[in-house]
Design a protein around this motif. Structure first.
Motif: not given
Length: 229
Positions: A2-8
């Motif tokens: 699962t290609r995941t991008s994280i936004y903080i």
């Protein structure tokens, strides 16, 4: 996979969870990838971590110029720690004079009793998070988006992601203390209703285990933990 991008939301994370703790020198990759995401989704592979913030105004900060330098050191450190993943996206602060209702015990706010004040606002962080997340989703840059924020301003963007990229999975990490939720403070329901999964708080032990080294090597001078942190 699962290609995941994280936004903080760096501002939200700092003021809701890190301020007043000894955990400000936080390795965001270690925390969000290794201690939050992978236990939730062992098949996830992080393809990007986007950290949204705005440069500190030294003349407004508690420690003055030292606060601005601390932020600079920290942003250098998290990027050097995982240069293939971490991207810092900056907004900005604005100051302006305005008038607000004066506080009078036992009475409601009234426009008939106002006082002049300086207003400071952080600009572009919310819209930057919304646009980056939406673009990544509709372009198929990732299969899962994990957003660390408790800000209801993101609700329209998350709704559009659900409508325009229905295959994308949404995860939410609330920058709250464990005792906050135990005492009845709840994550933003407008956001949680749109997510496939929600992490309702970040524990102290997770923060303690996700600290950067005292000195982080960079291509230039090492980035060092500020003395007042």
């Amino acid at each position: 996979m699962t290609r995941t991008s994280i936004y903080i939301d760096g501002y939200n994370l700092y003021y809701s969870r890190l301020k007043g703790t000894p955990y400000k020198w936080l390795d965001v990759t270690a925390l969000f990838r290794d201690r939050i995401l992978l236990p939730q989704d062992p098949g996830a592979t992080v393809v990007s971590i986007k950290y949204f913030t705005a440069p500190v105004k030294a003349n407004y900060a508690r420690h003055g110029e030292a606060s601005a330098q601390a932020q600079t050191q920290y942003l250098r450190a998290i990027q050097a720690r995982a240069p293939e993943l971490v991207q810092v996206i900056n907004g900005f602060h604005i100051f302006g004079p305005t008038s607000l209702p004066s506080y009078r015990e036992g009475t409601d706010p009234s426009k008939d009793h106002v006082s002049p004040v300086w207003m400071i606002e952080e600009k572009q962080t919310d819209v930057n998070i919304a646009l980056h997340a939406y673009r990544d989703a509709v372009r198929g840059a990732c299969d899962q988006l994990v957003i660390c924020s408790n800000d209801s301003d993101l609700e329209p963007a998350l709704k559009m992601i659900c409508e325009d990229a229905p295959a994308a999975k949404l995860g939410l990490v609330m920058p709250l203390r464990e005792k906050d939720t135990a005492e009845g403070k709840v994550p933003n329901k407008r956001l949680t209703a749109l997510a496939h999964w929600v992490r309702r708080h970040i524990r102290d032990d997770e923060l303690a285990q996700s600290q950067l080294p005292q000195h982080v090597p960079t291509k230039k001078k090492p980035a060092s933990k500020p003395l007042h942190w």
